[in-house]
Design a protein around this motif. Structure first.
Motif, PDB file in Angstrom:
ATOM      1  N   SER A  99      -4.773   4.362   2.217  1.00 51.57           N
ATOM      2  CA  SER A  99      -5.806   4.079   1.214  1.00 51.57           C
ATOM      3  C   SER A  99      -5.194   4.114  -0.182  1.00 51.57           C
ATOM      4  O   SER A  99      -4.104   4.663  -0.387  1.00 51.57           O
ATOM      5  CB  SER A  99      -6.914   5.123   1.300  1.00 51.57           C
ATOM      6  N   GLU A 100      -5.916   3.565  -1.156  1.00 53.44           N
ATOM      7  CA  GLU A 100      -5.364   3.480  -2.508  1.00 53.44           C
ATOM      8  C   GLU A 100      -5.103   4.866  -3.111  1.00 53.44           C
ATOM      9  O   GLU A 100      -4.211   5.038  -3.933  1.00 53.44           O
ATOM     10  CB  GLU A 100      -6.240   2.626  -3.431  1.00 53.44           C
TER      11      GLU A 100
ATOM     12  N   LYS B 147       0.823  -1.208   0.000  1.00 57.31           N
ATOM     13  CA  LYS B 147       0.000   0.000   0.000  1.00 57.31           C
ATOM     14  C   LYS B 147       0.862   1.264   0.000  1.00 57.31           C
ATOM     15  O   LYS B 147       0.631   2.182  -0.781  1.00 57.31           O
ATOM     16  CB  LYS B 147      -0.923   0.004   1.226  1.00 57.31           C
TER      17      LYS B 147
END
Ligand SMILES: [Zn+2]
Ligand SMILES: [Zn+2]
Ligand SMILES: [Zn+2]
Length: 290
Positions: free
Chosen positions: A234-235, A221
């Motif tokens: 988060s992406e 990530k």
């Protein structure tokens, strides 16, 4: 006479003559006659322990002849590839007692002397042994060494089950992949089998999975040195380890994923090693290899 209704319980069948003896070259195999040599190490993280030039010296000291010039190479961690001028020379090297004495392990790279094909439409209630015994192969085609039925993963209410499919992966001895084979007088077209592209969730490299990982964790990530599963990034804020793009390193839209898929296609079509196939497709940017 009667229709069988026993579900397939056996999904892999290995021909007994191939499960016992280690592989060696047959008289009619074409070159290159390559043998891979590795050494058992107590600490797998210790890095390369055999150097090509030192191994070349070892070959010389032990009077091992018929080695091709430029044929001794490092091919991955702790592994050397040695190319011989003939099948005979490679086979005699395989059985040389000095290797055992020095704790070297030898293998013939299977992509060199086998071909892997996929056949479809194999009834799900057949065992792999039954399939193999039913086969009639064209002339020039080697025996079926191994038959493996592909199973499809399904998840229902959190439980993973594997459902047998009608597709079977066949490993043929030799260097010919037949266009079709017969099972009980019915023809089965044989397609080239391409290995799936797999990626490690711990170090994010391709070609192994997390249970086989021997590297330090790198987050898929955020690219930091920890495992991705517990990371909260988060992406939208992700950094890809392979291409530095704004996506998780395990995202299939990563250009490195497509490159890895192309490698598998070349490996299957030309029966060459991962390293060789990989070197054909340039790496524009791969921070992990640095
Ligand atoms: Zn890994
Ligand atoms: Zn992270
Ligand atoms: Zn990427």
């Amino acid at each position: 006479m009667c229709v069988r209704s026993i579900p397939s319980i056996q999904t892999v069948h290995v021909h007994p003559s191939f499960s016992e003896a280690p592989m060696s070259y047959a008289e009619d195999d074409k070159g290159p006659f390559i043998v891979h040599v590795s050494r058992e190490v107590s600490d797998p993280a210790s890095g390369t322990t055999i150097r090509a030039i030192k191994f070349g010296q070892f070959l010389h000291t032990n009077k091992i002849k018929s080695v091709v010039n430029d044929g001794v190479k490092n091919v991955g961690r702790n592994k050397i590839s040695v190319q011989f001028t003939s099948a005979e020379a490679a086979n005699s090297f395989l059985s040389n007692p000095v290797l055992d004495l020095c704790k070297y392990k030898t293998t013939v790279p299977t992509y060199n002397i086998t071909r892997i094909g996929l056949v479809k439409g194999v009834p799900v209630d057949w065992s792999m042994q039954e399939l193999v015994e039913s086969l009639e192969l064209p002339s020039g085609c080697g025996q079926v060494m191994k038959a493996r039925r592909l199973n499809r993963k399904t998840i229902s209410e959190g439980t993973v089950t594997w459902i047998p499919t009608q597709s079977v992966v066949l490993t043929f001895r030799g260097q010919m992949l037949p266009e079709k084979i017969y099972s009980y007088h019915t023809s089965l077209p044989v397609e080239i089998y391409k290995f799936p592209t797999i990626q490690c969730l711990i170090c994010c490299r391709y070609s192994h999975i997390k249970t086989q990982c021997r590297s330090k964790p790198r987050c898929y990530k955020c690219a930091q040195p920890h495992t991705g599963e517990s990371c909260e990034v988060s992406e939208d804020n992700a950094t890809c380890l392979h291409c530095s793009g704004k996506h998780f390193t395990i995202n299939k839209s990563c250009p490195e994923f497509s490159r890895q898929q192309s490698i598998k296609v070349i490996m299957a079509q030309e029966s060459i090693s991962y390293l060789e196939a990989s070197s054909r497709i340039p790496l524009p940017l791969d921070p992990m290899q640095k």
